[in-house]
Motif scaffolding. Structure first.
Motif, PDB file in Angstrom:
ATOM      1  N   UNK A 192       0.818  -1.219   0.000  1.00  0.00           N
ATOM      2  CA  UNK A 192       0.000   0.000   0.000  1.00  0.00           C
ATOM      3  C   UNK A 192       0.852   1.269   0.000  1.00  0.00           C
ATOM      4  N   UNK A 193       2.096   1.163   0.476  1.00  0.00           N
ATOM      5  CA  UNK A 193       3.001   2.322   0.387  1.00  0.00           C
ATOM      6  C   UNK A 193       3.685   2.411  -0.973  1.00  0.00           C
ATOM      7  N   UNK A 194       3.892   1.266  -1.603  1.00  0.00           N
ATOM      8  CA  UNK A 194       4.666   1.248  -2.852  1.00  0.00           C
ATOM      9  C   UNK A 194       3.805   1.607  -4.066  1.00  0.00           C
ATOM     10  N   UNK A 195       2.529   1.224  -4.040  1.00  0.00           N
ATOM     11  CA  UNK A 195       1.684   1.487  -5.216  1.00  0.00           C
ATOM     12  C   UNK A 195       1.582   2.983  -5.541  1.00  0.00           C
ATOM     13  N   UNK A 196       1.413   3.860  -4.536  1.00  0.00           N
ATOM     14  CA  UNK A 196       1.391   5.301  -4.882  1.00  0.00           C
ATOM     15  C   UNK A 196       2.719   5.795  -5.456  1.00  0.00           C
ATOM     16  N   UNK A 197       3.828   5.202  -4.989  1.00  0.00           N
ATOM     17  CA  UNK A 197       5.139   5.596  -5.522  1.00  0.00           C
ATOM     18  C   UNK A 197       5.235   5.189  -6.991  1.00  0.00           C
ATOM     19  N   UNK A 198       4.786   3.965  -7.278  1.00  0.00           N
ATOM     20  CA  UNK A 198       4.833   3.491  -8.669  1.00  0.00           C
ATOM     21  C   UNK A 198       3.888   4.286  -9.552  1.00  0.00           C
ATOM     22  N   UNK A 199       2.762   4.703  -8.976  1.00  0.00           N
ATOM     23  CA  UNK A 199       1.815   5.507  -9.744  1.00  0.00           C
ATOM     24  C   UNK A 199       2.411   6.880 -10.045  1.00  0.00           C
ATOM     25  N   UNK A 200       3.048   7.469  -9.027  1.00  0.00           N
ATOM     26  CA  UNK A 200       3.659   8.785  -9.212  1.00  0.00           C
ATOM     27  C   UNK A 200       4.771   8.728 -10.260  1.00  0.00           C
ATOM     28  N   UNK A 201       5.476   7.607 -10.312  1.00  0.00           N
ATOM     29  CA  UNK A 201       6.578   7.472 -11.276  1.00  0.00           C
ATOM     30  C   UNK A 201       6.061   7.300 -12.703  1.00  0.00           C
ATOM     31  N   UNK A 202       4.766   7.052 -12.846  1.00  0.00           N
ATOM     32  CA  UNK A 202       4.191   6.828 -14.171  1.00  0.00           C
ATOM     33  C   UNK A 202       4.284   5.378 -14.618  1.00  0.00           C
ATOM     34  N   UNK A 203       4.868   4.505 -13.778  1.00  0.00           N
ATOM     35  CA  UNK A 203       5.013   3.096 -14.160  1.00  0.00           C
ATOM     36  C   UNK A 203       3.727   2.311 -13.986  1.00  0.00           C
ATOM     37  N   UNK A 204       2.879   2.797 -13.107  1.00  0.00           N
ATOM     38  CA  UNK A 204       1.560   2.179 -12.944  1.00  0.00           C
ATOM     39  C   UNK A 204       0.522   3.246 -13.205  1.00  0.00           C
ATOM     40  N   UNK A 205      -0.585   2.841 -13.790  1.00  0.00           N
ATOM     41  CA  UNK A 205      -1.729   3.734 -13.871  1.00  0.00           C
ATOM     42  C   UNK A 205      -2.785   3.234 -12.919  1.00  0.00           C
ATOM     43  N   UNK A 206      -3.380   4.174 -12.183  1.00  0.00           N
ATOM     44  CA  UNK A 206      -4.455   3.826 -11.277  1.00  0.00           C
ATOM     45  C   UNK A 206      -5.762   3.979 -12.045  1.00  0.00           C
ATOM     46  N   UNK A 207      -6.583   2.963 -11.997  1.00  0.00           N
ATOM     47  CA  UNK A 207      -7.860   3.001 -12.708  1.00  0.00           C
ATOM     48  C   UNK A 207      -8.975   2.861 -11.686  1.00  0.00           C
ATOM     49  N   UNK A 208      -9.794   3.882 -11.606  1.00  0.00           N
ATOM     50  CA  UNK A 208     -10.906   3.908 -10.657  1.00  0.00           C
ATOM     51  C   UNK A 208     -12.182   3.824 -11.475  1.00  0.00           C
TER      52      UNK A 208
END
Ligand SMILES: [Zn+2]
Length: 153
Positions: A61-77
């Motif tokens: 849960x701490x790493x996913x926002x970091x990966x999202x901020x880096x652009x490596x993950x996209x968050x889909x809501x």
């Protein structure tokens, strides 16, 4: 961008923020990039634990926002209580989703006009856009006729 290039990008993103490159963080990266699917945090926790059993839920849960901020993950809501994460190999930001309400499958659709649209409507209001979302929620035609959604495996 290859997975290797994405992995290096993640490592340098961590380094830029004085965060350590740990086995746990890399297991979460590998879990997210092992499949081009929409994963929940819990999906990624399960998969990361199969790579490194020491991965904790808190680290995910701490790493996913970091990966999202880096652009490596996209968050889909998609407007439910769950967020989905999808590997973002090409730093794609102009995506829309079509969600099949009969099987919950999420289709990623390239939507290059979104960049122009978000910039135009925001700047007309004196605002700078930081995020946008376009989704179509739809029903399956074949499901209506036969009771089987064609998108379900
Ligand atoms: Zn469907």
């Amino acid at each position: 961008m290859s997975i290797e290039a994405c992995r290096e990008k993640f490592k340098s993103f961590l380094a830029d923020r004085s965060l350590r490159v740990t086995g746990q963080r890399m297991a979460i990266f590998d879990a997210a990039f092992s499949e081009d699917a929409h994963n929940t945090a819990e999906d990624l926790l399960d998969r990361a634990r199969s790579i490194d059993e020491s991965v904790s839920r808190a680290t995910v849960y701490r790493t996913l926002p970091i990966m999202t901020e880096s652009g490596l993950l996209r968050e889909v809501d998609i407007g439910r209580n769950l967020k989905f994460y999808v590997a973002n190999h090409d730093n794609q930001t102009q995506q829309a989703q079509v969600v099949c309400l009969d099987c919950d499958r999420i289709f990623e659709i390239s939507a290059p006009f979104m960049e122009w649209y978000r910039n135009t409507v925001s700047s007309n209001l004196g605002l700078t856009p930081v995020a946008h979302r376009l989704q179509v929620h739809a029903r399956c035609d074949i499901f209506r006729e036969t009771g089987r959604c064609r998108h379900r495996n």
